[in-house]
Design a protein around this motif. Structure first.
Motif, PDB file in Angstrom:
ATOM      1  N   LEU A 116       0.812  -1.215   0.000  1.00 27.29           N
ATOM      2  CA  LEU A 116       0.000   0.000   0.000  1.00 27.29           C
ATOM      3  C   LEU A 116       0.848   1.269   0.000  1.00 27.29           C
ATOM      4  N   GLY A 117       2.011   1.199  -0.648  1.00 29.36           N
ATOM      5  CA  GLY A 117       2.870   2.367  -0.759  1.00 29.36           C
ATOM      6  C   GLY A 117       3.703   2.659   0.468  1.00 29.36           C
ATOM      7  N   ILE A 118       3.581   1.825   1.483  1.00 26.31           N
ATOM      8  CA  ILE A 118       4.314   2.031   2.737  1.00 26.31           C
ATOM      9  C   ILE A 118       5.368   0.939   2.911  1.00 26.31           C
ATOM     10  N   THR A 119       6.555   1.335   3.359  1.00 27.69           N
ATOM     11  CA  THR A 119       7.622   0.387   3.661  1.00 27.69           C
ATOM     12  C   THR A 119       7.775   0.276   5.167  1.00 27.69           C
ATOM     13  N   ARG A 120       7.774  -0.970   5.651  1.00 22.30           N
ATOM     14  CA  ARG A 120       7.974  -1.217   7.082  1.00 22.30           C
ATOM     15  C   ARG A 120       9.278  -1.995   7.244  1.00 22.30           C
ATOM     16  N   ILE A 121      10.198  -1.428   8.015  1.00 25.41           N
ATOM     17  CA  ILE A 121      11.491  -2.058   8.288  1.00 25.41           C
ATOM     18  C   ILE A 121      11.553  -2.410   9.770  1.00 25.41           C
ATOM     19  N   TYR A 122      11.756  -3.683  10.053  1.00 27.52           N
ATOM     20  CA  TYR A 122      11.877  -4.128  11.449  1.00 27.52           C
ATOM     21  C   TYR A 122      13.236  -4.777  11.635  1.00 27.52           C
ATOM     22  N   ASN A 123      14.053  -4.221  12.541  1.00 30.55           N
ATOM     23  CA  ASN A 123      15.425  -4.699  12.723  1.00 30.55           C
ATOM     24  C   ASN A 123      15.586  -5.673  13.889  1.00 30.55           C
ATOM     25  N   GLY A 124      14.464  -6.116  14.441  1.00 29.45           N
ATOM     26  CA  GLY A 124      14.505  -7.048  15.562  1.00 29.45           C
ATOM     27  C   GLY A 124      14.053  -6.433  16.866  1.00 29.45           C
ATOM     28  N   THR A 125      14.112  -5.107  16.935  1.00 27.62           N
ATOM     29  CA  THR A 125      13.659  -4.393  18.140  1.00 27.62           C
ATOM     30  C   THR A 125      12.804  -3.175  17.805  1.00 27.62           C
ATOM     31  N   THR A 126      13.129  -2.507  16.700  1.00 27.10           N
ATOM     32  CA  THR A 126      12.458  -1.255  16.349  1.00 27.10           C
ATOM     33  C   THR A 126      11.820  -1.351  14.976  1.00 27.10           C
ATOM     34  N   LEU A 127      10.593  -0.833  14.873  1.00 27.05           N
ATOM     35  CA  LEU A 127       9.855  -0.843  13.616  1.00 27.05           C
ATOM     36  C   LEU A 127       9.821   0.573  13.040  1.00 27.05           C
ATOM     37  N   TYR A 128      10.225   0.691  11.781  1.00 24.43           N
ATOM     38  CA  TYR A 128      10.185   1.960  11.054  1.00 24.43           C
ATOM     39  C   TYR A 128       9.150   1.852   9.937  1.00 24.43           C
ATOM     40  N   SER A 129       8.114   2.676   9.990  1.00 22.82           N
ATOM     41  CA  SER A 129       7.086   2.700   8.951  1.00 22.82           C
ATOM     42  C   SER A 129       7.279   3.964   8.126  1.00 22.82           C
ATOM     43  N   ILE A 130       7.610   3.795   6.854  1.00 23.19           N
ATOM     44  CA  ILE A 130       7.972   4.917   5.992  1.00 23.19           C
ATOM     45  C   ILE A 130       6.846   5.177   5.005  1.00 23.19           C
ATOM     46  N   ASN A 131       6.287   6.387   5.062  1.00 21.74           N
ATOM     47  CA  ASN A 131       5.173   6.767   4.196  1.00 21.74           C
ATOM     48  C   ASN A 131       5.623   7.908   3.285  1.00 21.74           C
ATOM     49  N   PRO A 132       6.036   7.605   2.048  1.00 20.36           N
ATOM     50  CA  PRO A 132       6.523   8.645   1.132  1.00 20.36           C
ATOM     51  C   PRO A 132       5.461   9.687   0.787  1.00 20.36           C
ATOM     52  N   GLU A 133       4.186   9.258   0.692  1.00 21.15           N
ATOM     53  CA  GLU A 133       3.127  10.196   0.327  1.00 21.15           C
ATOM     54  C   GLU A 133       2.994  11.312   1.348  1.00 21.15           C
ATOM     55  N   ASP A 134       3.073  10.969   2.641  1.00 20.57           N
ATOM     56  CA  ASP A 134       2.978  11.964   3.709  1.00 20.57           C
ATOM     57  C   ASP A 134       4.339  12.470   4.155  1.00 20.57           C
ATOM     58  N   GLU A 135       5.403  11.906   3.584  1.00 20.15           N
ATOM     59  CA  GLU A 135       6.782  12.240   3.994  1.00 20.15           C
ATOM     60  C   GLU A 135       6.915  12.134   5.518  1.00 20.15           C
ATOM     61  N   GLU A 136       6.546  10.951   6.018  1.00 17.01           N
ATOM     62  CA  GLU A 136       6.562  10.718   7.460  1.00 17.01           C
ATOM     63  C   GLU A 136       7.160   9.347   7.761  1.00 17.01           C
ATOM     64  N   VAL A 137       7.938   9.282   8.831  1.00 16.85           N
ATOM     65  CA  VAL A 137       8.482   8.027   9.338  1.00 16.85           C
ATOM     66  C   VAL A 137       7.988   7.849  10.769  1.00 16.85           C
ATOM     67  N   THR A 138       7.300   6.739  11.017  1.00 13.12           N
ATOM     68  CA  THR A 138       6.831   6.434  12.369  1.00 13.12           C
ATOM     69  C   THR A 138       7.738   5.369  12.969  1.00 13.12           C
ATOM     70  N   ILE A 139       8.250   5.644  14.153  1.00  8.41           N
ATOM     71  CA  ILE A 139       9.190   4.738  14.821  1.00  8.41           C
ATOM     72  C   ILE A 139       8.544   4.202  16.094  1.00  8.41           C
ATOM     73  N   SER A 140       8.549   2.878  16.246  1.00  9.94           N
ATOM     74  CA  SER A 140       7.962   2.264  17.434  1.00  9.94           C
ATOM     75  C   SER A 140       8.767   1.038  17.845  1.00  9.94           C
ATOM     76  N   LYS A 141       8.629   0.657  19.092  1.00 13.54           N
ATOM     77  CA  LYS A 141       9.298  -0.540  19.609  1.00 13.54           C
ATOM     78  C   LYS A 141       8.369  -1.729  19.462  1.00 13.54           C
ATOM     79  N   GLU A 142       8.939  -2.863  19.089  1.00 13.07           N
ATOM     80  CA  GLU A 142       8.161  -4.082  18.927  1.00 13.07           C
ATOM     81  C   GLU A 142       8.846  -5.210  19.692  1.00 13.07           C
ATOM     82  N   ASP A 143       8.046  -6.092  20.292  1.00 13.72           N
ATOM     83  CA  ASP A 143       8.563  -7.274  20.980  1.00 13.72           C
ATOM     84  C   ASP A 143       8.052  -8.506  20.254  1.00 13.72           C
ATOM     85  N   PRO A 144       8.912  -9.217  19.486  1.00 14.08           N
ATOM     86  CA  PRO A 144       8.451 -10.371  18.712  1.00 14.08           C
ATOM     87  C   PRO A 144       7.914 -11.506  19.561  1.00 14.08           C
TER      88      PRO A 144
END
Length: 213
Positions: free
Chosen positions: A76-104
């Motif tokens: 849906l035009g969004i890239t989500r990068i998860y490095n094992g601890t932190t999730l980066y959701s990149i939205n080019p349309e809104d030019e916004e990056v949301t950063i959150s912590k995730e526990d697998p």
């Protein structure tokens, strides 16, 4: 997005079923063992959401690369990068990056990798139909939530018994909504860039950074 990720999370119970269910367990175990043997997995997929009562029919395509708990998901035009601890959701349309912590290890944490390693508890299961789809024999397994309050009526998991790979996943909701995730390309043990699961903030200098936690 969450609806899509929810469709990747499944479970099954292990005891007290008929012979057909024992066969289903054996096949599911073979799929799990096969998946865990790969260093990494790259998938292309088609995702369809359908509700005839509400006249809703949405289709999108995406791709995901997984290595252990790490992943890069494009949908849906969004890239989500998860490095094992932190999730980066990149939205080019809104030019916004949301950063959150995730526990697998948190059951409420929904990640694409759980699509291929979902066998813990929460569902009963039994063998379903075997269908010929585009020249491939696909064995379906029906999973039914044990929770009577679940919004899901049942899930059909399609497995290629030759490759032991998941072909598709069909989730049917109590409200009549059906979501279907179909794997269109399945590759394993690819040579991945060391930076694939890393977020490079220099590429997004003009983006708004939204840190949730």
């Amino acid at each position: 997005m969450k609806t899509f990720l929810l469709s990747l999370t499944l479970c099954f119970t292990l005891l007290g079923f008929s012979q057909n269910d024992a066969k289903a367990k054996a096949l599911l175990d073979q799929v799990s063992t096969k998946v865990k043997s790969y260093d990494n997995i790259s998938l292309d997929f088609k995702y369809v959401l359908h509700n005839s009562a509400e006249n809703i029919n949405q289709e999108t395509r995406g791709d995901v690369v997984m290595q252990g708990d790490k992943y890069v998901l494009n949908i849906l035009g969004i890239t989500r990068i998860y490095n094992g601890t932190t999730l980066y959701s990149i939205n080019p349309e809104d030019e916004e990056v949301t950063i959150s912590k995730e526990d697998p290890d948190d059951d409420s944490s929904i990640t694409p990798s759980k699509m291929l390693s979902f066998y813990t508890d929460g569902y009963t299961y039994k063998m379903g139909e075997e269908k010929n789809i585009k020249g491939r024999k696909i064995q379906f397994i029906k999973l039914t939530p044990k929770d009577s309050n679940s919004e899901t009526d049942h899930v059909l998991l399609g497995i290629d018994p030759q490759t032991k790979h998941i072909y598709n996943l069909i989730e049917v909701g109590n409200n009549g909504t059906q979501t279907t995730l179909t794997v269109t390309s399945f590759e394993t043990n690819q040579t991945l860039s060391k930076a694939l699961f890393s977020f490079d903030k220099n590429k997004y200098k003009n983006y708004y950074i939204n840190k949730l936690n």
